[in-house]
Design a protein around this motif. Structure first.
Motif, mmCIF file in Angstrom:
data_model
loop_
_atom_site.group_PDB
_atom_site.id
_atom_site.type_symbol
_atom_site.label_atom_id
_atom_site.label_comp_id
_atom_site.label_asym_id
_atom_site.label_seq_id
_atom_site.Cartn_x
_atom_site.Cartn_y
_atom_site.Cartn_z
ATOM 1 N N LEU A 92 0.843 -1.206 0.000
ATOM 2 C CA LEU A 92 0.000 0.000 0.000
ATOM 3 C C LEU A 92 0.878 1.256 0.000
ATOM 4 C CD1 LEU A 92 -3.052 0.937 0.282
ATOM 5 C CD2 LEU A 92 -2.478 1.348 2.686
ATOM 6 N N GLN A 93 1.930 1.230 0.800
ATOM 7 C CA GLN A 93 2.839 2.383 0.849
ATOM 8 C C GLN A 93 3.512 2.595 -0.512
ATOM 9 O OE1 GLN A 93 3.253 4.667 3.378
ATOM 10 N NE2 GLN A 93 4.312 5.728 1.719
ATOM 11 N N ALA A 94 3.895 1.494 -1.162
ATOM 12 C CA ALA A 94 4.516 1.605 -2.487
ATOM 13 C C ALA A 94 3.512 2.160 -3.503
ATOM 14 C CB ALA A 94 5.037 0.239 -2.941
ATOM 15 N N ALA A 95 2.240 1.761 -3.378
ATOM 16 C CA ALA A 95 1.207 2.310 -4.269
ATOM 17 C C ALA A 95 1.023 3.798 -4.014
ATOM 18 C CB ALA A 95 -0.113 1.559 -4.065
ATOM 19 N N CYS A 96 1.071 4.180 -2.748
ATOM 20 C CA CYS A 96 0.952 5.603 -2.392
ATOM 21 C C CYS A 96 2.126 6.388 -2.977
ATOM 22 C CB CYS A 96 0.894 5.738 -0.871
ATOM 23 S SG CYS A 96 0.730 7.422 -0.304
ATOM 24 N N ASP A 97 3.320 5.827 -2.887
ATOM 25 C CA ASP A 97 4.503 6.488 -3.458
ATOM 26 C C ASP A 97 4.363 6.626 -4.971
ATOM 27 O OD1 ASP A 97 5.544 6.552 -0.918
ATOM 28 O OD2 ASP A 97 6.910 4.863 -1.226
ATOM 29 N N LEU A 157 6.842 -1.160 -6.092
ATOM 30 C CA LEU A 157 5.567 -1.867 -5.903
ATOM 31 C C LEU A 157 5.691 -3.322 -6.361
ATOM 32 C CD1 LEU A 157 2.653 -1.988 -5.035
ATOM 33 C CD2 LEU A 157 1.991 -0.829 -7.158
ATOM 34 N N ILE A 158 6.392 -3.567 -7.463
ATOM 35 C CA ILE A 158 6.639 -4.960 -7.878
ATOM 36 C C ILE A 158 7.347 -5.716 -6.757
ATOM 37 C CG2 ILE A 158 7.910 -6.467 -9.463
ATOM 38 C CD1 ILE A 158 7.616 -4.325 -11.624
ATOM 39 N N ASP A 159 8.391 -5.120 -6.202
ATOM 40 C CA ASP A 159 9.163 -5.793 -5.151
ATOM 41 C C ASP A 159 8.293 -6.091 -3.935
ATOM 42 O OD1 ASP A 159 11.369 -5.648 -6.800
ATOM 43 O OD2 ASP A 159 12.224 -3.881 -5.813
#
Ligand code: ZN
Length: 197
Positions: free
Chosen positions: A7-12, A60-62
Motif C-alpha cells: 500500500l505504501q509503495a502504491a501511495c509512493d 511496488l513490484i518488489d
C-alpha cells in the motif's frame, strides 16, 4: 514484506506518476480490514515475477512479490467465459477499495496479473479505469486504439468503454484504479464493439 508495504509503495507511485496523480487523489479515508488470504494458481507467478519495472514501478513490484501470499486473490470470470487455461494464469486482488485489504469509498486499487499468451476478450464496466503497467507488457485494445503498453505506461478507459487485452511472450503485472460511479461493480464480459451500448 506485507500488504501495508505494498500500500505504501502504491501511495509512493501516486506521487511519482502524473497520470495516476491526475486520475484521483490518494484516498484520505483508508482503514485496514481483516481479509483472509485466498490463493490462486497465478499467485506463484507473481511471487516469481522477473519482468523489470521502471524506477517508479519497481518498488511496488518488489513489495508485491513478497506479499502475494497475504492477498485475497480473486477471479471475476468463469471457466465457461474464459477457459481453464486463462484461469490458471490470471488473478487479481483488491488492495484498497470498498471490499479491499484497506477500505475506502473514494477509489479502488487492484493488483492484476495475466500470464504470457493470454487473450482477455472485450469487457466493460461502469467505473472509469486507469491501468498502470508495473512490469511486462501487453497489447491494449479499444475501438479507437490498439497499442503495446510496457512498464510505466498507463491507459485510461471511460465508463462502459469496451476494452480488451492480449499478452504476448511476456506476462503483465498491473495496478488498476477505478473511480466514480460503479466503484463497487464488476467487469462484464462480452461487451464487444458490436453490442456495446
Ligand atoms: Zn477494465
Amino acid at each position: 514484506m506485507s500488504l501495508s508495504q505494498a500500500l505504501q509503495a502504491a501511495c509512493d507511485l501516486h506521487t511519482k506518476l502524473p497520470a495516476v496523480r491526475d486520475f484521483a487523489p490518494w484516498p484520505s479515508d483508508l482503514q485496514p480490514a481483516v481479509l483472509e488470504p485466498a490463493a490462486l494458481p497465478a499467485q506463484s507467478q507473481v511471487a516469481e515475477f522477473e519482468q523489470p519495472g521502471t524506477a517508479a514501478t519497481q518498488p511496488l513490484i518488489d513489495a508485491l512479490r513478497t506479499a502475494v501470499g497475504q492477498a485475497r486473490w480473486t477471479q471475476t470470470y468463469t471457466e465457461a467465459e474464459v477457459g481453464a487455461h486463462f484461469l490458471q494464469n490470471y488473478g487479481y486482488f483488491e488492495l484498497f477499495g470498498p471490499t479491499g485489504h484497506f477500505r475506502t469509498t473514494q477509489l479502488r486499487g487492484y493488483i492484476a496479473y495475466w500470464g504470457a499468451g493470454l487473450k482477455y476478450d472485450w469487457h466493460s464496466h461502469e467505473a472509469e479505469e486507469l491501468y498502470v503497467v508495473l512490469g511486462g507488457g501487453a497489447q491494449f485494445l479499444t475501438a479507437e486504439n490498439e497499442s503495446w503498453l510496457a512498464a510505466g505506461d498507463t491507459r485510461l478507459h471511460s465508463g462502459w468503454q469496451p476494452h480488451a487485452m492480449n499478452t504476448g511472450a511476456q506476462p503483465i503485472l498491473t495496478y488498476v484504479l477505478w473511480r466514480g460511479a460503479g466503484l463497487e461493480g464488476l467487469p462484464l464480459m462480452g461487451s464487444n464493439r458490436e453490442t456495446a451500448a
